[in-house]
Design a protein around this motif. Structure first.
Motif, PDB file in Angstrom:
ATOM      1  N   HIS A 657       5.051 -71.505 -23.055  1.00 40.48           N
ATOM      2  CA  HIS A 657       4.384 -72.224 -23.976  1.00 40.48           C
ATOM      3  C   HIS A 657       4.868 -73.456 -24.327  1.00 40.48           C
ATOM      4  CE1 HIS A 657       6.334 -71.075 -27.564  1.00 40.48           C
ATOM      5  NE2 HIS A 657       6.599 -70.011 -27.099  1.00 40.48           N
ATOM      6  N   GLY A 658       4.293 -74.532 -24.782  1.00 35.86           N
ATOM      7  CA  GLY A 658       4.831 -75.796 -25.361  1.00 35.86           C
ATOM      8  C   GLY A 658       4.800 -75.755 -26.984  1.00 35.86           C
ATOM      9  N   TYR A 659       5.101 -76.794 -27.564  1.00 34.06           N
ATOM     10  CA  TYR A 659       5.412 -76.544 -29.090  1.00 34.06           C
ATOM     11  C   TYR A 659       3.998 -76.976 -29.823  1.00 34.06           C
ATOM     12  CZ  TYR A 659       6.358 -81.711 -28.033  1.00 34.06           C
ATOM     13  OH  TYR A 659       6.396 -83.030 -27.637  1.00 34.06           O
ATOM     14  N   THR A 660       3.181 -77.186 -29.104  1.00 33.90           N
ATOM     15  CA  THR A 660       1.606 -77.413 -29.657  1.00 33.90           C
ATOM     16  C   THR A 660       0.795 -76.329 -29.345  1.00 33.90           C
ATOM     17  OG1 THR A 660       0.880 -78.877 -27.972  1.00 33.90           O
ATOM     18  CG2 THR A 660       1.950 -79.896 -29.726  1.00 33.90           C
ATOM     19  N   ASP A 661       1.097 -75.401 -28.559  1.00 32.47           N
ATOM     20  CA  ASP A 661       0.261 -74.525 -28.271  1.00 32.47           C
ATOM     21  C   ASP A 661       0.291 -73.255 -29.116  1.00 32.47           C
ATOM     22  OD1 ASP A 661      -0.305 -75.362 -25.650  1.00 32.47           O
ATOM     23  OD2 ASP A 661       1.470 -74.622 -24.665  1.00 32.47           O
ATOM     24  N   ASP A 662      -0.924 -72.928 -29.309  1.00 34.17           N
ATOM     25  CA  ASP A 662      -1.079 -71.343 -30.615  1.00 34.17           C
ATOM     26  C   ASP A 662      -1.006 -70.334 -29.710  1.00 34.17           C
ATOM     27  OD1 ASP A 662      -1.649 -70.001 -32.474  1.00 34.17           O
ATOM     28  OD2 ASP A 662      -3.784 -70.381 -32.427  1.00 34.17           O
ATOM     29  N   VAL A 663       0.097 -69.567 -29.473  1.00 30.04           N
ATOM     30  CA  VAL A 663       0.355 -68.465 -28.436  1.00 30.04           C
ATOM     31  C   VAL A 663       0.286 -67.271 -29.282  1.00 30.04           C
ATOM     32  CG1 VAL A 663       1.554 -69.935 -26.912  1.00 30.04           C
ATOM     33  CG2 VAL A 663       2.633 -68.644 -28.687  1.00 30.04           C
ATOM     34  N   LEU A 664       0.160 -67.013 -30.472  1.00 29.38           N
ATOM     35  CA  LEU A 664       0.470 -65.853 -31.142  1.00 29.38           C
ATOM     36  C   LEU A 664      -0.835 -65.758 -31.939  1.00 29.38           C
ATOM     37  CD1 LEU A 664       4.034 -65.125 -32.038  1.00 29.38           C
ATOM     38  CD2 LEU A 664       2.862 -64.111 -30.479  1.00 29.38           C
ATOM     39  N   HIS A 665      -1.773 -64.776 -31.791  1.00 25.92           N
ATOM     40  CA  HIS A 665      -3.134 -64.691 -32.427  1.00 25.92           C
ATOM     41  C   HIS A 665      -3.744 -63.268 -32.404  1.00 25.92           C
ATOM     42  CE1 HIS A 665      -5.171 -64.873 -28.641  1.00 25.92           C
ATOM     43  NE2 HIS A 665      -4.290 -65.672 -28.105  1.00 25.92           N
ATOM     44  N   PRO A 666      -4.337 -62.834 -33.344  1.00 32.23           N
ATOM     45  CA  PRO A 666      -5.091 -61.501 -33.324  1.00 32.23           C
ATOM     46  C   PRO A 666      -6.018 -61.691 -32.137  1.00 32.23           C
ATOM     47  CG  PRO A 666      -5.164 -62.664 -35.289  1.00 32.23           C
ATOM     48  CD  PRO A 666      -4.636 -63.604 -34.770  1.00 32.23           C
ATOM     49  N   GLY A 667      -5.658 -60.307 -31.381  1.00 34.70           N
ATOM     50  CA  GLY A 667      -6.586 -60.232 -30.040  1.00 34.70           C
ATOM     51  C   GLY A 667      -5.889 -60.545 -28.932  1.00 34.70           C
ATOM     52  N   MET A 668      -4.613 -60.786 -29.171  1.00 32.86           N
ATOM     53  CA  MET A 668      -3.587 -61.367 -28.041  1.00 32.86           C
ATOM     54  C   MET A 668      -3.636 -60.290 -26.812  1.00 32.86           C
ATOM     55  SD  MET A 668       0.280 -62.570 -27.943  1.00 32.86           S
ATOM     56  CE  MET A 668       0.883 -60.749 -28.507  1.00 32.86           C
ATOM     57  N   ALA A 669      -3.774 -58.999 -27.215  1.00 34.14           N
ATOM     58  CA  ALA A 669      -3.632 -57.997 -26.016  1.00 34.14           C
ATOM     59  C   ALA A 669      -4.703 -58.190 -25.048  1.00 34.14           C
ATOM     60  CB  ALA A 669      -3.866 -56.586 -26.675  1.00 34.14           C
ATOM     61  N   ARG A 670      -5.791 -58.644 -25.621  1.00 32.33           N
ATOM     62  CA  ARG A 670      -6.927 -58.831 -24.596  1.00 32.33           C
ATOM     63  C   ARG A 670      -6.532 -59.982 -23.471  1.00 32.33           C
ATOM     64  NH1 ARG A 670     -12.527 -61.475 -27.072  1.00 32.33           N
ATOM     65  NH2 ARG A 670     -10.841 -63.150 -27.202  1.00 32.33           N
ATOM     66  N   ASP A 671      -5.856 -60.988 -23.973  1.00 28.42           N
ATOM     67  CA  ASP A 671      -5.500 -62.140 -22.878  1.00 28.42           C
ATOM     68  C   ASP A 671      -4.462 -61.468 -22.072  1.00 28.42           C
ATOM     69  OD1 ASP A 671      -7.136 -63.780 -24.698  1.00 28.42           O
ATOM     70  OD2 ASP A 671      -5.539 -64.588 -25.711  1.00 28.42           O
ATOM     71  N   LEU A 672      -3.519 -60.635 -22.502  1.00 31.45           N
ATOM     72  CA  LEU A 672      -2.739 -60.208 -21.569  1.00 31.45           C
ATOM     73  C   LEU A 672      -3.245 -59.281 -20.579  1.00 31.45           C
ATOM     74  CD1 LEU A 672       0.572 -59.510 -24.145  1.00 31.45           C
ATOM     75  CD2 LEU A 672      -0.079 -61.235 -22.850  1.00 31.45           C
ATOM     76  N   ILE A 673      -4.106 -58.316 -21.146  1.00 29.22           N
ATOM     77  CA  ILE A 673      -4.501 -57.678 -19.868  1.00 29.22           C
ATOM     78  C   ILE A 673      -5.586 -58.470 -19.023  1.00 29.22           C
ATOM     79  CG2 ILE A 673      -6.543 -55.739 -19.607  1.00 29.22           C
ATOM     80  CD1 ILE A 673      -4.098 -54.608 -20.655  1.00 29.22           C
ATOM     81  N   ALA A 674      -6.122 -59.367 -19.403  1.00 27.79           N
ATOM     82  CA  ALA A 674      -7.029 -60.064 -18.346  1.00 27.79           C
ATOM     83  C   ALA A 674      -6.112 -60.949 -17.463  1.00 27.79           C
ATOM     84  CB  ALA A 674      -7.731 -61.131 -19.301  1.00 27.79           C
ATOM     85  N   GLN A 675      -4.658 -61.321 -17.975  1.00 29.83           N
ATOM     86  CA  GLN A 675      -3.900 -61.912 -17.101  1.00 29.83           C
ATOM     87  C   GLN A 675      -3.263 -61.219 -15.913  1.00 29.83           C
ATOM     88  OE1 GLN A 675      -3.298 -64.980 -16.754  1.00 29.83           O
ATOM     89  NE2 GLN A 675      -4.662 -65.640 -18.419  1.00 29.83           N
ATOM     90  N   ILE A 676      -3.037 -59.671 -16.202  1.00 27.84           N
ATOM     91  CA  ILE A 676      -2.645 -58.494 -15.427  1.00 27.84           C
ATOM     92  C   ILE A 676      -3.728 -58.328 -14.287  1.00 27.84           C
ATOM     93  CG2 ILE A 676      -1.842 -56.317 -15.177  1.00 27.84           C
ATOM     94  CD1 ILE A 676      -0.607 -56.706 -17.917  1.00 27.84           C
ATOM     95  N   GLU A 677      -4.875 -58.135 -14.925  1.00 28.02           N
ATOM     96  CA  GLU A 677      -6.129 -57.928 -13.820  1.00 28.02           C
ATOM     97  C   GLU A 677      -6.285 -59.061 -12.912  1.00 28.02           C
ATOM     98  OE1 GLU A 677      -9.685 -57.374 -16.444  1.00 28.02           O
ATOM     99  OE2 GLU A 677      -9.976 -55.682 -15.112  1.00 28.02           O
ATOM    100  N   LEU A 678      -6.057 -60.566 -13.456  1.00 25.93           N
ATOM    101  CA  LEU A 678      -6.233 -61.426 -12.398  1.00 25.93           C
ATOM    102  C   LEU A 678      -5.233 -61.592 -11.457  1.00 25.93           C
ATOM    103  CD1 LEU A 678      -7.240 -64.251 -14.820  1.00 25.93           C
ATOM    104  CD2 LEU A 678      -8.880 -63.375 -12.685  1.00 25.93           C
ATOM    105  N   ALA A 679      -3.753 -61.145 -11.917  1.00 29.43           N
ATOM    106  CA  ALA A 679      -2.581 -61.204 -11.029  1.00 29.43           C
ATOM    107  C   ALA A 679      -2.933 -60.078  -9.938  1.00 29.43           C
ATOM    108  CB  ALA A 679      -1.317 -60.992 -11.481  1.00 29.43           C
ATOM    109  N   LEU A 680      -3.218 -58.911 -10.302  1.00 24.09           N
ATOM    110  CA  LEU A 680      -3.763 -57.746  -9.348  1.00 24.09           C
ATOM    111  C   LEU A 680      -4.476 -58.352  -8.331  1.00 24.09           C
ATOM    112  CD1 LEU A 680      -3.563 -54.769 -11.868  1.00 24.09           C
ATOM    113  CD2 LEU A 680      -1.847 -55.223 -10.009  1.00 24.09           C
ATOM    114  N   ILE A 681      -5.420 -58.695  -8.889  1.00 25.38           N
ATOM    115  CA  ILE A 681      -6.716 -58.880  -7.987  1.00 25.38           C
ATOM    116  C   ILE A 681      -6.369 -60.170  -6.919  1.00 25.38           C
ATOM    117  CG2 ILE A 681      -9.175 -60.115  -7.839  1.00 25.38           C
ATOM    118  CD1 ILE A 681      -9.602 -58.614 -10.628  1.00 25.38           C
ATOM    119  N   GLU A 682      -5.552 -61.325  -7.417  1.00 32.26           N
ATOM    120  CA  GLU A 682      -5.244 -62.329  -6.482  1.00 32.26           C
ATOM    121  C   GLU A 682      -4.295 -61.980  -5.640  1.00 32.26           C
ATOM    122  OE1 GLU A 682      -6.544 -64.979  -6.334  1.00 32.26           O
ATOM    123  OE2 GLU A 682      -7.989 -65.385  -8.325  1.00 32.26           O
TER     124      GLU A 682
END
Length: 764
Positions: A657-682
């Protein structure tokens, strides 16, 4: 059927994670040029990205209009200090009306100091010794550590220290023996380290003294108009201006520089015009000062008094260290253009004009206030206003330098992390530090009130300037031999010339230690001690943590003879050294924060969790945040997902992440699962991908827990030796600073009701 929460992920946020090439910073491509999506099982690619992120180039290059704009900003920030020296150089040098020979001799020293010390040494030599775009004495030390083994790296760095050490046979004469000595001698290594942080400390001490010196010098000029203005009023006005200056710092270097630049430009042009006026109207023979003969005869003729006067003459190049320290906020070309094409000629003409007036001054008092008393008729009030404004701007140079240098030493673990705010998305290294800003303000106001005049401040101020230039001279010589690979027989004569110049000024100014310079030295020594102490503590901490680095194989033993568990995997048990218990599996998602980000080792929070509870979540994500020196990272390049093949149901996810990115937020687990799913599928080529996706969604639907490690350190029993007792005291101080400066749990903007801390004890 997909989980509805997962389907709610915005398609942009769920962009496919891609691997970046470590040199081109572009997606990996195959031989035919097509994009190759991240292979979730490829650790080498993950490490290549980490290598690029941690040790890739940071330097920005500019040209055209942007370079001109940056040069304009640099004029407003860097040269306010050195540009206001005409206010007090002659008054700090002479205590009585000088003779023509002494005046021209002093002028000759000023001209050649600006030429040799600033133009030649800094603009053409020192600025080239940058550490990937960063400047300052500590950048020189950091650059040396990249090419020699003189610093202990953090063993938890997954890709090493970024060492770019030259082959021994590639070094020229003298380089081999010098490098061998430095790498063998622990005393020389500590000395280099301490000298590097000492230079930083002295620049920071300048950050306290410069605003006081500059603003007081300008406000004292009001006495030319109103002689009834007393010291308390001068100090009060100065303190009010200083407080205002620090209050505007959050606006950032770019905005402040662009705002201040017109003031500095008008100030320097005004000095240029006044200098030309006085030279034409009074004594043009002072131009003989361009001959260095007058500088030498001045020193010979005046003997000890002439040598002592160097302490006042060096104020002509105060602020020289800002040229190098502020390099990261601007650039080498911007600094060179602004100095050589504008600031340097304006200052030289200004000093010449003042000397021309003083040499014919019938009142014999012009030297006591050289700027205001040499102004042409009718320009006094304008000169007073622009001088005050320029003096306020002068303080900005060292304030910005302090922020730049603090960001460097924090990055290399010489100071605990404090809040850093990036103030520009265009120029990545321009930063603001709230805590440092307010501490500087308090220190500056106190110094202004205690010293209350520029003469006593000048005694304390000069020590910083010349000490930093001498340190830079010595360290650049090492850089030339060990990094640039120049022969020692070429470097040594050049070093001797500049070291002799530095030494002459240095010896003169250190005589003023009892008169006020002791304050600067004490402040610099205290700051250096804090920096060195923190680094010693961090190295001790790294060593202790390195002993407990666990890989999955060293922590777990796979029980292949047992029946499959509920998750469809063979049961796993701890090694006998950790109790030998069989791990149970809880249907949940556990996100373990991982400081190291090394997929080959387990984060302490996870290792301690399973050792204490003999259980593990059904799905484990080792989550590592990697801050990059850019404003933002594109969403498609933000995540690096790696499967932990030795631990079924476990993944390592790195968030770039860069210094202007908002990376920690409630519901972050959903984003991580989505990224793992995409990595597995691709990236998956296996038939059981659907089963793995179902397990992912089931674990996420059951429960989500964020697990953080809370490390408590304890000092081992000290040996009854002088070093053992000293070590105990140093580590106690380190732990005290660490306990009072580390980030708290409240700083994490995630689901507070799902956070668990796992405490563990570490002996150091």
């Amino acid at each position: 059927m997909a989980d509805p929460d997962l389907e709610a992920v915005h398609p942009v946020e769920a962009a496919s994670p891609k691997m970046l090439h470590p040199k081109t910073d572009a997606p990996w491509t195959s031989s035919d040029g097509s994009h190759e999506i991240a292979d979730i099982d490829n650790l080498e690619k993950a490490q290549a990205i980490a290598e690029h992120d941690l040790h890739g180039p940071r330097k920005q290059t500019y040209s055209g209009i942007v370079l001109a704009w940056l040069s304009f900003q640099a004029t407003g920030v860097i040269y306010g200090d050195i540009g206001t020296s005409p206010l007090y150089v002659y008054s700090s040098t002479f205590s009585a009306q000088p003779s023509w020979q002494d005046l021209v001799g002093a002028l000759s020293i000023i001209i050649w100091s600006l030429t040799l010390m600033v133009s030649v040494k800094y603009c053409f030599i020192v600025l080239h010794a940058d550490d990937d775009g960063q400047g300052g004495t500590f950048a020189l030390y950091s650059l040396l550590t990249r090419f020699t083994r003189i610093a202990r790296p953090n063993p938890r760095d997954p890709v090493g220290y970024g060492l770019r050490r030259h082959n021994t046979n590639d070094l020229k004469a003298g380089g081999k023996s010098i490098r061998e000595f430095l790498e063998r001698s622990r005393i020389s290594q500590f000395s280099l380290q301490f000298i590097g942080v000492l230079g930083v400390s002295m620049v920071m001490a300048d950050g306290v003294l410069t605003p006081a010196q500059s603003v007081l010098g300008a406000i004292q000029g009001i006495t030319v108009v109103n002689s009834n203005l007393k010291t308390p009023a001068i100090v009060g006005i100065s303190c009010a201006i200083l407080v205002l200056l620090f209050v505007i710092q959050p606006f950032g270097t770019a905005k402040i520089g662009t705002t201040f630049a017109p003031i500095v430009v008008i100030w320097l042009l005004f000095n240029l015009c006044v200098g030309i006026y006085n030279l034409a109207l009074h004594d043009y023979t002072v131009l003989k000062a361009f001959s260095p003969h007058f500088a030498f005869t001045y020193l010979i003729r005046n003997g000890h008094d002439g040598w002592r006067s160097l302490g006042g003459l060096l104020l002509a190049f105060t602020g020289i260290e800002a040229l190098f320290a502020d390099l990261g906020a601007f650039s080498k070309r911007a600094i060179q253009i602004s100095w050589l094409c504008f600031v340097y000629p304006c200052l030289v003409v200004a000093y010449i004009g003042q000397a021309a007036y003083i040499s014919t001054d019938k009142t014999q008092t012009a030297y006591t206030n050289p700027f205001f008393k040499t102004l042409p008729p009718g320009s006094l009030y304008f000169g007073l206003i622009i001088a005050i404004l320029a003096a306020i701007v002068a303080s900005q140079a060292m304030i910005t330098s302090t922020f730049q240098l603090l960001s460097q030493i924090m990055r290399l673990s010489y100071f605990p992390h404090i809040k850093v705010t990036h103030t520009s998305t265009k120029f990545h290294e321009q930063v603001y530090m709230p805590l440092a800003n307010w501490l500087l303000m308090i220190g500056t106001v106190i110094v202004t009130a205690v010293y209350n005049n520029t003469t006593s401040l000048g005694n304390a101020y000069g020590v910083c300037v010349i000490s930093v230039t001498f340190i830079s001279t010595c360290m650049v010589a090492l850089v030339a031999i060990l990094v640039w690979r120049l022969p020692a027989y070429i470097v040594l004569p050049i070093w001797l010339v500049f070291a002799a110049l530095d030494g002459a000024f240095l010896s003169a100014v250190y005589e003023k230690v009892p008169d006020g310079a002791w304050f600067t030295l004490l402040l610099a020594f205290l700051l250096s001690s804090v920096f060195a102490l923190w680094r010693f503590g961090k190295e001790t901490q790294w060593h202790a943590e390195g002993l407990d680095n666990l890989s999955p194989q060293s922590l777990f033993a796979l029980d292949s003879t047992a029946l499959l568990g509920d998750q469809g995997r063979p049961p796993v048990r701890l090694r006998d050294a950790f109790g030998g218990a069989t791990l149970s599996t809880v249907p949940s998602l556990g996100i373990f924060f991982d400081k190291a980000g090394n997929p080959k080792t387990l984060p302490p929070s996870f290792a301690e969790f399973v050792k204490k509870f003999a259980t593990r979540p059904g799905l484990v994500i080792f989550f590592h945040m990697r801050a990059l020196p850019v404003p933002s990272v594109a969403l498609e390049d933000r995540y690096v997902v790696t499967r932990m093949s030795q631990m079924p149901g476990s993944y390592s996810v790195t968030l770039r992440h860069g210094y202007t990115d908002d990376v920690l937020h409630p519901g972050m687990a959903r984003d991580l699962i989505a990224q793992i799913e995409l990595a597995l599928i691709e990236a998956s080529r296996a038939e059981d991908t659907e089963d793995e996706l179902q397990r992912l969604r089931a674990s996420y639907s059951s429960q989500v827990v964020y697990v953080l490690g809370k490390e408590t350190m304890r000092i081992r029993h000290a040996r009854r030796t002088p070093w053992g007792l000293c070590r105990h005291v140093l580590l106690w101080l380190f732990l005290w600073i660490r306990e009072n400066s580390r980030a708290k749990l409240a700083d994490l903007d995630i689901d507070a009701d799902k956070v668990v801390e796992v405490g563990f004890l570490k002996d150091i």
